[in-house]
Design a protein around this motif. Structure first.
Motif, short mmCIF file in Angstrom:
data_model
loop_
_atom_site.label_atom_id
_atom_site.label_comp_id
_atom_site.label_asym_id
_atom_site.label_seq_id
_atom_site.Cartn_x
_atom_site.Cartn_y
_atom_site.Cartn_z
N GLY A 93 39.76 36.51 42.22
CA GLY A 93 39.95 37.01 40.88
C GLY A 93 40.31 38.48 40.87
O GLY A 93 40.06 39.21 41.83
N VAL A 94 40.91 38.94 39.76
CA VAL A 94 41.25 40.35 39.59
C VAL A 94 40.79 40.80 38.21
O VAL A 94 40.67 40.00 37.29
N SER A 95 40.52 42.09 38.06
CA SER A 95 40.07 42.68 36.82
C SER A 95 38.84 41.95 36.29
O SER A 95 38.22 41.14 36.99
N SER A 96 38.44 42.23 35.06
CA SER A 96 37.29 41.58 34.43
C SER A 96 37.29 41.94 32.95
O SER A 96 38.03 42.83 32.51
N SER A 97 36.46 41.26 32.20
CA SER A 97 36.37 41.52 30.76
C SER A 97 34.91 41.85 30.41
O SER A 97 33.99 41.23 30.95
N PRO A 98 34.70 42.81 29.49
CA PRO A 98 33.33 43.15 29.10
C PRO A 98 32.69 42.08 28.22
O PRO A 98 31.48 42.11 28.01
N VAL A 99 33.50 41.16 27.72
CA VAL A 99 32.99 40.05 26.91
C VAL A 99 33.49 38.74 27.48
O VAL A 99 34.49 38.71 28.22
#
Length: 237
Positions: free
Chosen positions: A81-87
């Motif tokens: 996976g790459v990046s991420s989300s705070p929600v």
């Protein structure tokens, strides 16, 4: 071999010898026209600009190709996976796309895209990118390299752009002909892919298969020539 024929009272016919030579030559031709492609799984260091700041992640990526008429169907696969989300991103909330950079005998980019996420992605966890697919139609002739380039992630009305920062090597190399004609296949993972759905690219240098085909064809044709020489010799006797 000549003594064997004398002891058993049989001689190979000229027609049989010619048939063997033709068959051997045909086999050599098949080997020489083996698909020319080379694929590797390449680590790509993506640096992403997100709405809440910069994030980075390394993902092994492979690109597979499958010849389709005068074009290639491409599949770009992410192994991490790459990046991420705070929600949390609910099912279908995220849609990825990317560009594949062309090099060598061709220049420009090929756009590839994938379906939205098929299950929810928890907050603050790496975003798993689905396989991205697209079509590449050769315009030039020669060896063309395909390298992972910009990745774009759209989710919840925002856009995250990820750019390779480590100047990754090509994931796939194809030997193509212009005017839409394709002489290569794939490979990877070739490697990977792969690849690019369907047939995998051939791994290893393309010219190795050609060299092997040339050597095998030469040895087989030499054997056929020897059989014909024995036939003519016995006919004269």
């Amino acid at each position: 071999m000549a003594r064997f024929y004398e002891q058993h009272g049989r001689r190979p016919s000229r027609a049989a010898g010619l048939a063997v030579a033709v068959a051997m030559a045909a086999g050599s031709a098949v080997m020489l026209t083996a698909p020319a492609a080379h694929a590797e799984v390449i680590d790509v260091n993506y640096q992403c600009k997100t709405p809440i700041g910069n994030k980075g992640a390394v993902s092994p990526i492979d690109i597979k190709s499958t010849p389709s008429g005068g074009a290639y169907k491409l599949v770009m696969s992410f192994q991490k996976g790459v990046s991420s989300s705070p929600v949390e991103l609910g099912k279908g909330a995220m849609k990825p796309s990317a560009l594949i950079q062309l090099g060598g005998a061709e220049s420009g980019t090929v756009p590839v895209a994938g379906p939205p996420n098929d299950q929810a992605i928890p907050a603050n966890t790496p975003i798993k990118i689905s396989d991205l697919s697209g079509t590449y139609t050769p315009k030039g002739s020669g060896k063309v390299t395909l390298t992972a380039s910009t990745l774009t992630i759209k989710a919840l009305g925002t856009t995250t752009t990820c750019t390779p920062s480590n100047h990754p090597k090509p994931s796939l190399t194809l030997d193509v002909k212009g005017s839409g004609g394709a002489s290569g296949s794939t490979g990877g993972s070739a490697t990977g892919g792969a690849s690019a759905g369907g047939q995998l690219p051939q791994t290893g240098p393309a010219d190795s298969a050609v060299a092997l085909g040339t050597l095998g064809g030469t040895v087989l044709l030499a054997g056929a020539a020897g059989a014909l020489w024995l036939t003519r010799r016995h006919q004269r006797v």
